[in-house]
Scaffold this motif. Structure first.
Motif, PDB file in Angstrom:
ATOM      1  N   ALA A  12     -18.256 -27.047  -2.368  1.00 43.11           N
ATOM      2  CA  ALA A  12     -19.469 -26.223  -2.204  1.00 43.11           C
ATOM      3  C   ALA A  12     -20.683 -26.946  -2.769  1.00 43.11           C
ATOM      4  O   ALA A  12     -21.758 -26.971  -2.146  1.00 43.11           O
ATOM      5  CB  ALA A  12     -19.274 -24.875  -2.898  1.00 43.11           C
ATOM      6  N   ILE A  13     -20.513 -27.568  -3.941  1.00 38.52           N
ATOM      7  CA  ILE A  13     -21.643 -28.298  -4.554  1.00 38.52           C
ATOM      8  C   ILE A  13     -22.058 -29.455  -3.632  1.00 38.52           C
ATOM      9  O   ILE A  13     -23.251 -29.651  -3.360  1.00 38.52           O
ATOM     10  CB  ILE A  13     -21.270 -28.831  -5.956  1.00 38.52           C
ATOM     11  CG1 ILE A  13     -20.992 -27.661  -6.908  1.00 38.52           C
ATOM     12  CG2 ILE A  13     -22.376 -29.740  -6.519  1.00 38.52           C
ATOM     13  CD1 ILE A  13     -20.360 -28.068  -8.241  1.00 38.52           C
ATOM     14  N   ALA A  14     -21.075 -30.185  -3.128  1.00 39.16           N
ATOM     15  CA  ALA A  14     -21.390 -31.342  -2.276  1.00 39.16           C
ATOM     16  C   ALA A  14     -22.118 -30.888  -1.008  1.00 39.16           C
ATOM     17  O   ALA A  14     -23.096 -31.518  -0.580  1.00 39.16           O
ATOM     18  CB  ALA A  14     -20.097 -32.082  -1.927  1.00 39.16           C
ATOM     19  N   ALA A  15     -21.664 -29.788  -0.417  1.00 40.86           N
ATOM     20  CA  ALA A  15     -22.272 -29.310   0.827  1.00 40.86           C
ATOM     21  C   ALA A  15     -23.715 -28.875   0.583  1.00 40.86           C
ATOM     22  O   ALA A  15     -24.624 -29.213   1.353  1.00 40.86           O
ATOM     23  CB  ALA A  15     -21.452 -28.150   1.389  1.00 40.86           C
ATOM     24  N   ILE A  16     -23.944 -28.122  -0.509  1.00 46.40           N
ATOM     25  CA  ILE A  16     -25.309 -27.632  -0.766  1.00 46.40           C
ATOM     26  C   ILE A  16     -26.210 -28.816  -1.163  1.00 46.40           C
ATOM     27  O   ILE A  16     -27.387 -28.848  -0.782  1.00 46.40           O
ATOM     28  CB  ILE A  16     -25.291 -26.485  -1.801  1.00 46.40           C
ATOM     29  CG1 ILE A  16     -24.609 -25.281  -1.143  1.00 46.40           C
ATOM     30  CG2 ILE A  16     -26.703 -26.100  -2.248  1.00 46.40           C
ATOM     31  CD1 ILE A  16     -24.244 -24.164  -2.049  1.00 46.40           C
ATOM     32  N   THR A  17     -25.666 -29.786  -1.874  1.00 46.01           N
ATOM     33  CA  THR A  17     -26.448 -30.998  -2.203  1.00 46.01           C
ATOM     34  C   THR A  17     -26.883 -31.685  -0.909  1.00 46.01           C
ATOM     35  O   THR A  17     -28.041 -32.081  -0.752  1.00 46.01           O
ATOM     36  CB  THR A  17     -25.590 -31.963  -3.052  1.00 46.01           C
ATOM     37  OG1 THR A  17     -25.101 -31.252  -4.188  1.00 46.01           O
ATOM     38  CG2 THR A  17     -26.384 -33.182  -3.507  1.00 46.01           C
ATOM     39  N   ASP A  18     -25.954 -31.777   0.026  1.00 49.79           N
ATOM     40  CA  ASP A  18     -26.236 -32.412   1.316  1.00 49.79           C
ATOM     41  C   ASP A  18     -27.361 -31.658   2.054  1.00 49.79           C
ATOM     42  O   ASP A  18     -28.310 -32.274   2.548  1.00 49.79           O
ATOM     43  CB  ASP A  18     -24.938 -32.364   2.138  1.00 49.79           C
ATOM     44  CG  ASP A  18     -24.932 -33.397   3.224  1.00 49.79           C
ATOM     45  OD1 ASP A  18     -24.621 -34.556   2.929  1.00 49.79           O
ATOM     46  OD2 ASP A  18     -25.272 -33.025   4.373  1.00 49.79           O
ATOM     47  N   VAL A  19     -27.230 -30.333   2.106  1.00 44.69           N
ATOM     48  CA  VAL A  19     -28.239 -29.526   2.813  1.00 44.69           C
ATOM     49  C   VAL A  19     -29.590 -29.669   2.117  1.00 44.69           C
ATOM     50  O   VAL A  19     -30.618 -29.900   2.767  1.00 44.69           O
ATOM     51  CB  VAL A  19     -27.822 -28.038   2.852  1.00 44.69           C
ATOM     52  CG1 VAL A  19     -28.915 -27.185   3.477  1.00 44.69           C
ATOM     53  CG2 VAL A  19     -26.507 -27.858   3.612  1.00 44.69           C
ATOM     54  N   ALA A  20     -29.580 -29.565   0.771  1.00 44.23           N
ATOM     55  CA  ALA A  20     -30.851 -29.612   0.020  1.00 44.23           C
ATOM     56  C   ALA A  20     -31.534 -30.961   0.191  1.00 44.23           C
ATOM     57  O   ALA A  20     -32.770 -31.027   0.282  1.00 44.23           O
ATOM     58  CB  ALA A  20     -30.583 -29.325  -1.454  1.00 44.23           C
ATOM     59  N   SER A  21     -30.758 -32.021   0.264  1.00 50.40           N
ATOM     60  CA  SER A  21     -31.396 -33.347   0.368  1.00 50.40           C
ATOM     61  C   SER A  21     -31.872 -33.629   1.785  1.00 50.40           C
ATOM     62  O   SER A  21     -32.600 -34.596   2.017  1.00 50.40           O
ATOM     63  CB  SER A  21     -30.434 -34.440  -0.127  1.00 50.40           C
ATOM     64  OG  SER A  21     -29.290 -34.397   0.686  1.00 50.40           O
ATOM     65  N   SER A  22     -31.480 -32.766   2.744  1.00 44.51           N
ATOM     66  CA  SER A  22     -31.916 -32.989   4.129  1.00 44.51           C
ATOM     67  C   SER A  22     -33.275 -32.381   4.407  1.00 44.51           C
ATOM     68  O   SER A  22     -33.823 -32.540   5.489  1.00 44.51           O
ATOM     69  CB  SER A  22     -30.882 -32.401   5.092  1.00 44.51           C
ATOM     70  OG  SER A  22     -30.949 -30.984   5.045  1.00 44.51           O
ATOM     71  N   THR A  23     -33.812 -31.622   3.443  1.00 43.46           N
ATOM     72  CA  THR A  23     -35.090 -30.906   3.730  1.00 43.46           C
ATOM     73  C   THR A  23     -36.298 -31.808   3.425  1.00 43.46           C
ATOM     74  O   THR A  23     -36.237 -32.687   2.604  1.00 43.46           O
ATOM     75  CB  THR A  23     -35.214 -29.607   2.898  1.00 43.46           C
ATOM     76  OG1 THR A  23     -35.110 -29.942   1.510  1.00 43.46           O
ATOM     77  CG2 THR A  23     -34.134 -28.629   3.276  1.00 43.46           C
ATOM     78  N   ASN A  64     -30.674 -19.658  -3.120  1.00 45.12           N
ATOM     79  CA  ASN A  64     -31.402 -19.929  -1.882  1.00 45.12           C
ATOM     80  C   ASN A  64     -31.750 -21.403  -1.843  1.00 45.12           C
ATOM     81  O   ASN A  64     -31.875 -22.052  -2.897  1.00 45.12           O
ATOM     82  CB  ASN A  64     -32.682 -19.077  -1.798  1.00 45.12           C
ATOM     83  CG  ASN A  64     -32.403 -17.748  -1.101  1.00 45.12           C
ATOM     84  OD1 ASN A  64     -31.677 -17.701  -0.110  1.00 45.12           O
ATOM     85  ND2 ASN A  64     -32.955 -16.680  -1.635  1.00 45.12           N
ATOM     86  N   VAL A  65     -31.854 -21.943  -0.640  1.00 46.71           N
ATOM     87  CA  VAL A  65     -32.319 -23.322  -0.468  1.00 46.71           C
ATOM     88  C   VAL A  65     -33.620 -23.250   0.337  1.00 46.71           C
ATOM     89  O   VAL A  65     -33.636 -22.640   1.425  1.00 46.71           O
ATOM     90  CB  VAL A  65     -31.267 -24.182   0.283  1.00 46.71           C
ATOM     91  CG1 VAL A  65     -31.787 -25.601   0.486  1.00 46.71           C
ATOM     92  CG2 VAL A  65     -29.941 -24.201  -0.486  1.00 46.71           C
ATOM     93  N   ALA A  66     -34.684 -23.836  -0.229  1.00 42.01           N
ATOM     94  CA  ALA A  66     -36.001 -23.779   0.430  1.00 42.01           C
ATOM     95  C   ALA A  66     -35.882 -24.327   1.852  1.00 42.01           C
ATOM     96  O   ALA A  66     -35.217 -25.336   2.093  1.00 42.01           O
ATOM     97  CB  ALA A  66     -37.004 -24.599  -0.374  1.00 42.01           C
ATOM     98  N   LEU A 112     -28.125 -20.836   6.323  1.00 42.05           N
ATOM     99  CA  LEU A 112     -27.369 -21.662   5.374  1.00 42.05           C
ATOM    100  C   LEU A 112     -25.873 -21.327   5.438  1.00 42.05           C
ATOM    101  O   LEU A 112     -25.021 -22.231   5.488  1.00 42.05           O
ATOM    102  CB  LEU A 112     -27.923 -21.399   3.966  1.00 42.05           C
ATOM    103  CG  LEU A 112     -27.384 -22.233   2.827  1.00 42.05           C
ATOM    104  CD1 LEU A 112     -27.556 -23.723   3.090  1.00 42.05           C
ATOM    105  CD2 LEU A 112     -28.115 -21.844   1.524  1.00 42.05           C
ATOM    106  N   ALA A 113     -25.570 -20.034   5.493  1.00 43.18           N
ATOM    107  CA  ALA A 113     -24.155 -19.615   5.564  1.00 43.18           C
ATOM    108  C   ALA A 113     -23.518 -20.150   6.844  1.00 43.18           C
ATOM    109  O   ALA A 113     -22.367 -20.632   6.829  1.00 43.18           O
ATOM    110  CB  ALA A 113     -24.055 -18.094   5.511  1.00 43.18           C
ATOM    111  N   ALA A 114     -24.261 -20.082   7.945  1.00 38.13           N
ATOM    112  CA  ALA A 114     -23.716 -20.558   9.228  1.00 38.13           C
ATOM    113  C   ALA A 114     -23.465 -22.066   9.176  1.00 38.13           C
ATOM    114  O   ALA A 114     -22.444 -22.559   9.667  1.00 38.13           O
ATOM    115  CB  ALA A 114     -24.682 -20.211  10.356  1.00 38.13           C
ATOM    116  N   LEU A 115     -24.365 -22.787   8.524  1.00 39.27           N
ATOM    117  CA  LEU A 115     -24.235 -24.247   8.399  1.00 39.27           C
ATOM    118  C   LEU A 115     -23.018 -24.611   7.525  1.00 39.27           C
ATOM    119  O   LEU A 115     -22.222 -25.483   7.888  1.00 39.27           O
ATOM    120  CB  LEU A 115     -25.523 -24.771   7.763  1.00 39.27           C
ATOM    121  CG  LEU A 115     -25.818 -26.250   7.852  1.00 39.27           C
ATOM    122  CD1 LEU A 115     -25.893 -26.692   9.311  1.00 39.27           C
ATOM    123  CD2 LEU A 115     -27.168 -26.536   7.172  1.00 39.27           C
TER     124      LEU A 115
END
Ligand SMILES: Cc1ncc(COP(=O)(O)O)c(C=O)c1O
Length: 386
Positions: free
Chosen positions: A375-386, A316-318, A325-328
């Motif tokens: 996948a790692i790059a995408a989730i890193t991107d999403v996580a750093s946007s919060t 999960n990403v806070a 997240l899946a849609a993004l």
């Protein structure tokens, strides 16, 4: 649009080997005959392909005889056949909170309609079951243990052989759900000590959707009533269901296009060094877990990389609902994942992920290290946007 990155292999594997597409197409165009029901050349060749698939499946699970492999239509169909075919009013079942709804829902139905009682043994915070809990849950009416071999939520491999030893010691029937393991993790019915092994053909075995199998161990057919009766192409002069295997459980025309595709999937696996493939997937899983560790706001569930586990990762990403997240991931990076409960509602109470569930990334035989890096790059991107 970036190329499709398919990380939903725990639902069904994609892509399939080229030979699977070719085999289904060739069967449909050139043969198109039913199995076990005709003597013309195309029917004989069809029957030969179906028998070959049965033999390969039997060898693949360490079975004693090919006739003990029953073709079904998916993992759910195999699990339903056992639960409905074995359990009688008043029986008690021990299973775990890690099970899929394909076990939980038949048990719930049987509780309501046949008075079956079930104990759900817990798992720890990593999704691991303690075999001793199966022993502690025993009652005089206990008839069946049912346990998932590998979790479709956390990837945790469960102690199926240890639970099998308790079942044997207590004289109980034992059902193993190998939906996520067959084709990815070694499965051998003898050391597992199971009476019934249920699995789909369309996940790790690389067959098409609409394929499944149930392995019935020596003598275990005695306790398993068929749930459907009908034409088998054998003993057609009698209106009683044949007692012989596999006909006892295979009524009506089989999904031959699917089985022929599954046969080709098994041929592909026979030509693959499976221990090398398992090591490759373990390495990709380690890389994925390492890439997600320590990302701000990212929580990963399930066993650590060094524990026995499948290439299935839940996180999960806070600040994001799993569905969001899946849609993004899909919209921005064409990364196809799965969000929610993954048909395992009791698991999420144990993991603390109810009611929204998790985002699941599941790798397969055709997943590459580039897919994992994306996948790692995408989730890193999403996580750093919060
Ligand atoms: C653990 C588990 N059991 C059973 C099933 C049901 O398999 P099928 O989709 O082939 O019916 C699944 C499918 O995801 C699963 O993950």
């Amino acid at each position: 649009m970036p190329p499709r990155i398919y990380l939903d292999n725990a639902a069904t594997s994609w892509p399939k080997p080229e030979r699977v597409y070719r085999a289904v197409d060739d069967y449909q165009r050139r043969l198109g005959a039913p199995a076990g029901r005709g003597t013309y050349a195309e029917a004989s060749e069809t029957e030969r392909l179906v028998s070959s698939c049965r033999q390969r499946l039997s060898r693949f699970v360490g079975g004693s005889e090919p006739r003990r492999v029953i073709f079904t239509y998916n993992g759910t169909d195999s699990l339903n056949l056992v639960l409905h075919g074995v359990l009688r009013p008043g029986d008690h079942v021990v299973t775990s909170v890690c099970e899929h709804n394909s076990v939980l829902r038949p048990l719930r139905f049987l509780a309501e309609h046949r008075g079956i009682e079930t104990t759900y043994v817990p798992c720890d915070s990593r999704g691991q079951v303690d075999p001793d809990q199966f022993r502690q849950a025993l009652r005089p009416a206990t008839r069946l243990f049912a346990l998932v071999h590998g979790s479709n939520v956390t990837g945790a491999i469960q102690p199926v052989a240890e639970v099998g030893r308790i079942a044997a010691e207590q004289g109980l029937l034992y059902l193993v759900d190998a939906a996520q393991t067959l084709g990815y993790w070694p499965v051998d019915v003898k050391p597992l000590g199971c009476h019934y092994l249920a699995a789909p053909g369309h996940k790790g075995l690389l067959g098409p959707l609409g394929t499944g199998l149930l392995y019935v161990a020596d003598g275990a057919e005695e306790y398993l009533q068929p749930q459907r009766q009908g034409g088998t192409g054998t003993r057609s002069d009698e209106d009683v269901q044949p007692a012989s295997l596999p006909d006892r459980y295979e009524s009506g025309n089989l999904n031959v296009p699917g089985i022929v595709g599954l046969e080709a999937g098994l041929t592909h696996l026979a030509e693959t060094d499976l221990s090398h493939e398992a090591a490759r997937l373990a390495e990709l899983t380690r890389a994925l877990l390492a890439g997600l560790a320590d990302l701000p706001g990212v929580t990963v569930y399930g066993p650590p990389a060094e524990a026995p586990r499948l290439p299935v990762v839940s996180l999960n990403v806070a600040g994001f609902a799993p569905q969001e997240l899946a849609a993004l991931l899909d919209a921005q990076w064409s990364i196809q994942s799965r969000a929610g409960i993954h048909c395992a509602p009791r698991m999420h109470a144990a993991l603390g992920t109810a009611p929204q569930g998790t985002l699941r990334l599941s790798l397969g035989h055709f997943t590459t290290s580039d897919d994992v890096s994306a996948a790692i790059a995408a989730i890193t991107d999403v996580a750093s946007s919060t």
